[in-house]
Design an enzyme around this catalytic site. Structure first.
Site, PDB file in Angstrom:
ATOM      1  N   CYS A   1      65.925 -61.612 -23.282  1.00 26.41           N
ATOM      2  CA  CYS A   1      66.412 -62.561 -24.302  1.00 26.41           C
ATOM      3  C   CYS A   1      66.826 -61.906 -25.615  1.00 26.41           C
ATOM      4  CB  CYS A   1      65.329 -63.584 -24.642  1.00 26.41           C
ATOM      5  SG  CYS A   1      64.265 -64.048 -23.299  1.00 26.41           S
TER       6      CYS A   1
ATOM      7  N   CYS B   1      61.451 -60.228 -22.080  1.00 27.54           N
ATOM      8  CA  CYS B   1      62.170 -60.943 -23.139  1.00 27.54           C
ATOM      9  C   CYS B   1      62.490 -60.028 -24.313  1.00 27.54           C
ATOM     10  CB  CYS B   1      61.356 -62.139 -23.609  1.00 27.54           C
ATOM     11  SG  CYS B   1      62.116 -62.992 -24.990  1.00 27.54           S
TER      12      CYS B   1
ATOM     13  N   GLU C   1      77.012 -84.095 -35.714  1.00 26.75           N
ATOM     14  CA  GLU C   1      77.139 -85.526 -36.034  1.00 26.75           C
ATOM     15  C   GLU C   1      77.668 -86.324 -34.833  1.00 26.75           C
ATOM     16  OE1 GLU C   1      80.180 -86.792 -38.887  1.00 26.75           O
ATOM     17  OE2 GLU C   1      81.187 -84.875 -38.641  1.00 26.75           O
TER      18      GLU C   1
ATOM     19  N   HIS D   1      77.999 -85.157 -42.233  1.00 25.72           N
ATOM     20  CA  HIS D   1      79.420 -84.872 -42.120  1.00 25.72           C
ATOM     21  C   HIS D   1      79.863 -83.797 -43.111  1.00 25.72           C
ATOM     22  CE1 HIS D   1      83.546 -85.852 -41.124  1.00 25.72           C
ATOM     23  NE2 HIS D   1      83.833 -85.889 -42.407  1.00 25.72           N
TER      24      HIS D   1
ATOM     25  N   GLU E   1      76.122 -65.091 -19.033  1.00 29.76           N
ATOM     26  CA  GLU E   1      75.918 -64.507 -20.362  1.00 29.76           C
ATOM     27  C   GLU E   1      76.571 -63.131 -20.455  1.00 29.76           C
ATOM     28  OE1 GLU E   1      71.680 -64.863 -21.000  1.00 29.76           O
ATOM     29  OE2 GLU E   1      71.891 -66.933 -21.696  1.00 29.76           O
TER      30      GLU E   1
ATOM     31  N   LYS F   1      69.671 -59.244 -25.431  1.00 33.17           N
ATOM     32  CA  LYS F   1      70.845 -59.990 -24.943  1.00 33.17           C
ATOM     33  C   LYS F   1      71.455 -60.828 -26.058  1.00 33.17           C
ATOM     34  CE  LYS F   1      70.517 -63.935 -24.114  1.00 33.17           C
ATOM     35  NZ  LYS F   1      69.884 -64.592 -22.993  1.00 33.17           N
TER      36      LYS F   1
ATOM     37  N   TYR G   1      72.378 -67.794 -15.134  1.00 34.30           N
ATOM     38  CA  TYR G   1      72.213 -67.468 -16.552  1.00 34.30           C
ATOM     39  C   TYR G   1      72.758 -66.082 -16.880  1.00 34.30           C
ATOM     40  CZ  TYR G   1      68.732 -71.194 -17.412  1.00 34.30           C
ATOM     41  OH  TYR G   1      68.088 -72.372 -17.580  1.00 34.30           O
TER      42      TYR G   1
HETATM   43  P1  NDP Z   1      69.812 -67.634 -11.757  1.00 35.52           P
HETATM   44  O1  NDP Z   1      68.848 -68.269 -10.846  1.00 35.52           O
HETATM   45  O2  NDP Z   1      70.189 -68.291 -13.018  1.00 35.52           O
HETATM   46  O3  NDP Z   1      71.175 -67.396 -10.968  1.00 35.52           O
HETATM   47  C1  NDP Z   1      71.210 -66.649  -9.798  1.00 35.52           C
HETATM   48  C2  NDP Z   1      72.611 -66.661  -9.255  1.00 35.52           C
HETATM   49  O4  NDP Z   1      72.684 -65.775  -8.169  1.00 35.52           O
HETATM   50  C3  NDP Z   1      73.054 -68.011  -8.747  1.00 35.52           C
HETATM   51  O5  NDP Z   1      74.429 -68.163  -8.980  1.00 35.52           O
HETATM   52  C4  NDP Z   1      72.743 -67.930  -7.267  1.00 35.52           C
HETATM   53  O6  NDP Z   1      73.577 -68.716  -6.475  1.00 35.52           O
HETATM   54  C5  NDP Z   1      73.038 -66.478  -6.976  1.00 35.52           C
HETATM   55  N1  NDP Z   1      72.209 -65.947  -5.908  1.00 35.52           N
HETATM   56  C6  NDP Z   1      70.893 -66.113  -5.718  1.00 35.52           C
HETATM   57  N2  NDP Z   1      70.469 -65.434  -4.648  1.00 35.52           N
HETATM   58  C7  NDP Z   1      71.559 -64.824  -4.137  1.00 35.52           C
HETATM   59  C8  NDP Z   1      71.772 -63.991  -3.020  1.00 35.52           C
HETATM   60  N3  NDP Z   1      70.783 -63.647  -2.196  1.00 35.52           N
HETATM   61  N4  NDP Z   1      73.030 -63.556  -2.784  1.00 35.52           N
HETATM   62  C9  NDP Z   1      74.040 -63.905  -3.611  1.00 35.52           C
HETATM   63  N5  NDP Z   1      73.891 -64.695  -4.668  1.00 35.52           N
HETATM   64  C10 NDP Z   1      72.665 -65.151  -4.933  1.00 35.52           C
HETATM   65  O7  NDP Z   1      69.247 -66.156 -11.979  1.00 35.52           O
HETATM   66  P2  NDP Z   1      69.583 -65.028 -13.035  1.00 35.52           P
HETATM   67  O8  NDP Z   1      69.386 -63.756 -12.310  1.00 35.52           O
HETATM   68  O9  NDP Z   1      70.875 -65.277 -13.722  1.00 35.52           O
HETATM   69  O10 NDP Z   1      68.423 -65.211 -14.109  1.00 35.52           O
HETATM   70  C11 NDP Z   1      67.064 -65.195 -13.683  1.00 35.52           C
HETATM   71  C12 NDP Z   1      66.251 -66.172 -14.484  1.00 35.52           C
HETATM   72  O11 NDP Z   1      66.045 -65.662 -15.777  1.00 35.52           O
HETATM   73  C13 NDP Z   1      66.929 -67.518 -14.672  1.00 35.52           C
HETATM   74  O12 NDP Z   1      66.611 -68.407 -13.646  1.00 35.52           O
HETATM   75  C14 NDP Z   1      66.385 -67.974 -16.002  1.00 35.52           C
HETATM   76  O13 NDP Z   1      65.263 -68.779 -15.790  1.00 35.52           O
HETATM   77  C15 NDP Z   1      66.022 -66.704 -16.726  1.00 35.52           C
HETATM   78  N6  NDP Z   1      67.004 -66.444 -17.782  1.00 35.52           N
HETATM   79  C16 NDP Z   1      67.105 -67.326 -18.817  1.00 35.52           C
HETATM   80  C17 NDP Z   1      68.026 -67.127 -19.822  1.00 35.52           C
HETATM   81  C18 NDP Z   1      68.138 -68.117 -20.928  1.00 35.52           C
HETATM   82  O14 NDP Z   1      67.212 -68.906 -21.112  1.00 35.52           O
HETATM   83  N7  NDP Z   1      69.244 -68.173 -21.669  1.00 35.52           N
HETATM   84  C19 NDP Z   1      68.901 -65.956 -19.831  1.00 35.52           C
HETATM   85  C20 NDP Z   1      68.735 -65.117 -18.689  1.00 35.52           C
HETATM   86  C21 NDP Z   1      67.816 -65.355 -17.718  1.00 35.52           C
HETATM   87  P3  NDP Z   1      73.167 -70.214  -6.070  1.00 35.52           P
HETATM   88  O15 NDP Z   1      73.430 -71.057  -7.262  1.00 35.52           O
HETATM   89  O16 NDP Z   1      74.040 -70.505  -4.937  1.00 35.52           O
HETATM   90  O17 NDP Z   1      71.714 -70.153  -5.712  1.00 35.52           O
END
Ligand code: NDP
Length: 449
Positions: A48, A43, A443, A438, A183, A51, A179
């Protein structure tokens, strides 16, 4: 009782480990924490915090353009210096790293700059060659980016590397639509890159409310981001000029300057020696724990992303706190995983808490949905077409608000306060009884019809 070097040995000084170590020490335990990289963890060091600072930096691209409509004389074209932002962000990360280190030291926690591996229920081996023992071991080692097994994967980067780039790529392909993908798509786009998001399905941000993520998709496309859906990697080829050509199923190959993998994160359990203590893992490699964060080995606990419950910093911190209070503070505490708010710092950001509309329909049957689809005042004057969308999902029987979902400027800031009301079980009537503040975007939450 056996004589151990430490009461508690924490592996990993990220959000969960740091909190657990600090609070356990404050409760009187003799604590050491081993960190193989930098105190602060994902983080603070490469997640976080940096980022969010990049998101702030990226936002100026639109804000400065909009500023002209508010009477400001802004140079055209705008000039952006990535090295300036990057170095300022990295300096802030250094400052936080030092602050975290200081806090641990102030609480009497011994920081060991080494990798630790478990060698038994109460023993560890450190990468500096030492062997140590502890009555209790807490594993808080987090997770790392998953990289698809594709030919040419070595040419891609992950979010880990994104903060240290020499330059912003002219064209980037981001794999994934969760995510991190959304982002960084916003960040790179605002810095002038052409961004293509590629995902294996047609869904972005699975788990968020459908209408909200549809709105993000629509706005992202309007801004000029490209999407390749239902696509899986075939290979990534580096051309003679250093460009990368990505071959994928169902689509023409695309040539870019950078490929970034954002396809989920995998718990860091490999090579940690957990099998030597009989610690059970699930099929994602995460440590299985009970409600008190205890693994299948009674002296070994785990918190945070390594347990793959909810991969969010504030959750890891609560787990670390609950562990320390329960184990050393004579205050048994369990984390309540209900109604955890979350946000995606996309452009614009979105946020949600509680049940989405479809989850509520499945769970409750009778559901009432209130929404407001509006163009924020600031966008109107700026001539920006983006519309915000707020949704409130209520139990049709009781009027209780079971979910709030929103996309638009400052959505995460607004949602945090609204999440208190959802967590407290307030009703739509309670929202309506509150006088609007407001003029604000928030709101809309008390004016939903
Ligand atoms: P996410 O789980 O958010 O997204 C992963 C993405 O990759 C999805 O679109 C998924 O598709 C795809 N995917 C997963 N496995 C494969 C694969 N084998 N081949 C191709 N595509 C794949 O993960 P992130 O990496 O974006 O982030 C990791 C974690 O970090 C998040 O789950 C979150 O909890 C945390 N995070 C939180 C943030 C915040 O709070 N703002 C910011 C950044 C990270 P599908 O949907 O089809 O599974």
């Amino acid at each position: 009782m056996a004589d151990y070097d430490y009461d508690l040995f924490v592996i990993g000084a990220g959000s969960g480990g740091t909190r657990a170590a600090r609070v356990s020490a404050a409760h009187g335990a003799k604590v050491a924490v081993a960190e193989e990289y930098r105190v602060g963890g994902t983080c603070v060091i490469r997640g976080c915090v940096p980022k969010k600072l990049l998101v702030y930096g990226a936002h100026f691209a639109e804000d400065l353009r909009d500023a002209k409509k508010f009477g400001w004389n802004v140079p055209d074209p705008l000039e952006f210096s990535w090295p300036t932002l990057r170095d300022n962000v990295l300096a802030e990360v250094d400052r936080l790293n030092a602050a975290y280190t200081q806090t641990l030291t102030n609480h009497g926690v011994e920081i060991i700059n080494a990798r630790a591996e478990v060698t038994g229920p109460h023993s560890l081996r450190l990468s500096d060659g030492r062997e140590v023992t502890a009555e209790t071991i807490l594993v808080a080692v987090g997770a790392h980016p998953a990289i698809p097994d594709v030919e040419g994967k070595e040419f891609g980067i992950t979010s880990n590397e994104a903060f240290n780039l020499d330059a912003v790529p002219r064209r980037i392909l981001i794999a994934g639509a969760g995510y991190i993908a959304n982002e960084f798509a916003g960040i790179f786009h605002q810095f002038g890159a052409h961004v293509t998001l590629m995902n294996r399905t047609q869904d972005i941000l699975r788990g968020y409310d459908l209408q909200i993520r549809d709105r993000l998709l629509q706005i992202s496309m309007m801004k000029g981001l490209d999407f390749r859906f239902d696509a899986t990697f075939e290979k990534i080829v580096r051309d003679d000029d250093g460009c990368l050509t990505v071959h994928m199923s169902g689509h023409e190959p695309i040539t870019v300057d950078m490929v970034m993998f954002a396809t989920g994160r995998v718990p860091n359990t490999r090579g940690l020696g957990l099998e030597s203590a009989g610690v059970e893992l699930d099929d994602t490699g995460a440590i299985r724990v009970d409600e008190d964060n205890r693994s299948s080995c009674p002296s070994i606990y785990a918190v945070g992303d390594v347990t793959n419950r909810v991969q969010l910093t504030p959750v890891a911190i609560r787990e670390g706190q609950a562990f320390a209070d329960t184990k050393y503070g004579n205050k048994p505490t369990r984390v309540d995983y209900n109604c955890i708010p979350s946000a995606v710092f996309s452009h614009p950001p979105l946020a949600g808490v509680g049940l989405t509309e479809s989850q509520a329909r499945q769970k409750l049957g009778s559901v009432k949905v209130y929404s407001s689809d509006f163009r924020p005042m600031k966008n109107v004057l700026a001539g920006r077409q983006e519309r915000a969308l707020y949704k409130m999902v209520c139990d049709g029987e009781t009027d209780r608000v079971v979910g709030i979902h929103m996309i638009g400027p400052d959505a995460p800031e607004i949602l945090q306060a609204a999440a208190v009301a959802v967590k407290a079980g307030l009703t739509k009537a309670d929202f309506d009884a509150t006088v609007a503040l407001h003029p604000s975007m928030a709101e809309e939450l008390v004016l939903l019809r």
